[in-house]
Motif scaffolding. Structure first.
Motif, PDB file in Angstrom:
ATOM      1  N   SER A 120     124.726   5.404  87.251  1.00 42.65           N
ATOM      2  CA  SER A 120     123.259   5.938  86.912  1.00 42.65           C
ATOM      3  C   SER A 120     122.840   6.790  87.646  1.00 42.65           C
ATOM      4  O   SER A 120     122.612   6.772  88.688  1.00 42.65           O
ATOM      5  CB  SER A 120     122.710   4.593  86.538  1.00 42.65           C
ATOM      6  OG  SER A 120     121.520   4.736  85.712  1.00 42.65           O
ATOM      7  N   ASN A 121     122.370   8.200  87.032  1.00 42.52           N
ATOM      8  CA  ASN A 121     121.774   9.207  87.785  1.00 42.52           C
ATOM      9  C   ASN A 121     120.182   9.252  87.727  1.00 42.52           C
ATOM     10  O   ASN A 121     120.029   9.253  86.635  1.00 42.52           O
ATOM     11  CB  ASN A 121     122.343  10.485  87.218  1.00 42.52           C
ATOM     12  CG  ASN A 121     123.858  10.792  87.512  1.00 42.52           C
ATOM     13  OD1 ASN A 121     124.239  10.713  88.688  1.00 42.52           O
ATOM     14  ND2 ASN A 121     124.427  10.601  86.386  1.00 42.52           N
ATOM     15  N   VAL A 122     119.640   9.265  88.918  1.00 46.32           N
ATOM     16  CA  VAL A 122     118.244   9.466  89.008  1.00 46.32           C
ATOM     17  C   VAL A 122     118.179  10.794  89.321  1.00 46.32           C
ATOM     18  O   VAL A 122     118.138  11.188  90.681  1.00 46.32           O
ATOM     19  CB  VAL A 122     117.659   8.220  90.094  1.00 46.32           C
ATOM     20  CG1 VAL A 122     116.193   8.500  90.173  1.00 46.32           C
ATOM     21  CG2 VAL A 122     118.204   6.846  89.621  1.00 46.32           C
ATOM     22  N   ASP A 123     117.427  11.620  88.691  1.00 46.05           N
ATOM     23  CA  ASP A 123     117.132  12.921  88.848  1.00 46.05           C
ATOM     24  C   ASP A 123     115.936  13.276  88.744  1.00 46.05           C
ATOM     25  O   ASP A 123     115.135  13.526  87.750  1.00 46.05           O
ATOM     26  CB  ASP A 123     118.009  13.828  88.073  1.00 46.05           C
ATOM     27  CG  ASP A 123     118.090  15.342  88.315  1.00 46.05           C
ATOM     28  OD1 ASP A 123     117.039  15.832  88.743  1.00 46.05           O
ATOM     29  OD2 ASP A 123     118.991  15.963  88.442  1.00 46.05           O
ATOM     30  N   MET A 124     115.268  13.228  90.134  1.00 44.34           N
ATOM     31  CA  MET A 124     113.756  13.519  90.149  1.00 44.34           C
ATOM     32  C   MET A 124     113.403  14.625  89.439  1.00 44.34           C
ATOM     33  O   MET A 124     112.242  14.727  88.783  1.00 44.34           O
ATOM     34  CB  MET A 124     113.353  13.386  91.413  1.00 44.34           C
ATOM     35  CG  MET A 124     114.105  12.474  92.404  1.00 44.34           C
ATOM     36  SD  MET A 124     113.286  10.915  92.381  1.00 44.34           S
ATOM     37  CE  MET A 124     114.150  10.467  93.729  1.00 44.34           C
ATOM     38  N   ALA A 125     113.950  15.839  89.507  1.00 49.69           N
ATOM     39  CA  ALA A 125     113.887  17.259  89.315  1.00 49.69           C
ATOM     40  C   ALA A 125     113.793  17.092  87.546  1.00 49.69           C
ATOM     41  O   ALA A 125     112.782  17.734  87.172  1.00 49.69           O
ATOM     42  CB  ALA A 125     114.769  18.372  89.617  1.00 49.69           C
ATOM     43  N   CYS A 126     114.688  16.439  87.023  1.00 48.52           N
ATOM     44  CA  CYS A 126     114.945  16.203  85.479  1.00 48.52           C
ATOM     45  C   CYS A 126     113.582  15.723  85.015  1.00 48.52           C
ATOM     46  O   CYS A 126     113.114  15.864  84.068  1.00 48.52           O
ATOM     47  CB  CYS A 126     116.048  15.963  85.119  1.00 48.52           C
ATOM     48  SG  CYS A 126     117.384  16.874  85.040  1.00 48.52           S
TER      49      CYS A 126
END
Lengths: 212, 212
Positions: A194-200
């Motif tokens: 599960s990816n947490v991508d703040m920029a996205c």
């Protein structure tokens, strides 16, 4: 080239939503609401009626259309699905600022999740105790994870070491990785990422702010 | 009782996925791939073919079935949709461990996002400079946000002050909030909220780890 996100990405999202429903339903119950109509519940939970029914139907479908939902029972059912009463020990790899913030995050206890092991490669950090957890040497990662039968890890390392560390985690028996490193991890099909991508996340908010 | 997440939650997710596609497509292009079949691209992006087509179709639908995708053109199209070439100044409210970690996060520049203002209520922090940004007094939040026409904010405060601060942000003109506080924010319909809930993320991974 692939991790198994495609295979169960919808279900992962569905489980995440159940977690959010649970939090909100508990808030609702505290205000004294026992029965709620299906219209009101989806409005309260900020979800479309179709999505809500779909999420619940995966697990047997409780609550009757037209009759409404018993809030207490719904909470119990979701708790059973999520297994919130089982304790889970997890590991954090990388105790930089983000790792430290996660280590201090109190929200995990809500789901009986305990940060049992933390690892770093920085010699000045190893051996120090933070939030009652001793920072361990990343060299011992495989051994410790295996020995303690840890299945879930948070990856909060710099991006350049994320893939090799993910591989070590997988070889040690890890089956789920919450990835904060801005890289696409390649893992076998039996491991969830599960990816947490703040920029996205921010970019999507900007997109909507612009439209208004 | 409601924020507007339900109204555009699918689209928010769709925009987030475009951000992830963009990152991965750039990686792909660097390896020298110019044309890719629709089968291979969805495998590479870890997304179902239906989801991928749906995400693109919202914005006009480019690429032809059977013919495959031109990677460079797809990157350009997604960059146009996301408006990555426009600079965006954002604010962070709450410079605890998580706020500091976000302030130091280098991935934002990928989307031309700049953390222009940070706020805290802690007198020992106010006035200090971190990552070239001076920590400002939360008392000046409304004034500074308004004056600088900031539209997006990250909320990384303790949960008990999150709602009143969100209200101040909204009254200052904020239109998107990335919320790390474990509370359900109530905001008007013209404001988007994206919640990052670490506990839910982990719980969903645990769910799948248990099934295996």
């Amino acid at each position: 080239m692939k991790n198994n996100k495609s295979k169960n990405s919808f279900s992962l999202e569905s489980i995440k939503r159940l977690g959010l429903y649970l939090r909100n339903l508990k808030e609702l119950k505290e205000t004294g609401v026992d029965i709620i109509s299906s219209d009101k519940i989806t409005q309260f939970l900020n979800v479309s009626p179709e999505q809500f029914r779909k999420d619940l139907s995966y697990f047997g479908g409780f609550g009757k259309r037209g009759v409404g939902y018993n809030v207490g029972r719904l909470i119990e059912e979701i708790e059973n699905i999520l297994g919130v009463n089982n304790k889970w020990d997890i590991a954090i790899v990388g105790v930089g600022k983000l790792g430290s913030a996660l280590l201090g995050f109190e929200g995990f206890s809500r789901f009986n999740i305990k940060i049992a092991h933390v690892f770093d490669s920085d010699k000045t950090k190893i051996g120090r105790v933070k939030k009652n957890v001793r920072i361990e040497d990343i060299k011992d990662l495989k051994k410790v994870v295996k020995l303690n039968n840890i299945k879930i890890a948070i990856l909060s390392t710099p991006p350049d070491v994320a893939q090799p560390i993910a591989e070590t985690l997988v070889s040690a028996g890890i089956r789920g990785i919450l990835n904060f490193a801005p890289v696409v991890l390649k893992v076998p099909d039996n491991v969830s990422v599960s990816n947490v991508d703040m920029a996205c996340e921010l970019k999507s908010l900007i997109f909507f702010a612009k439209k208004r």
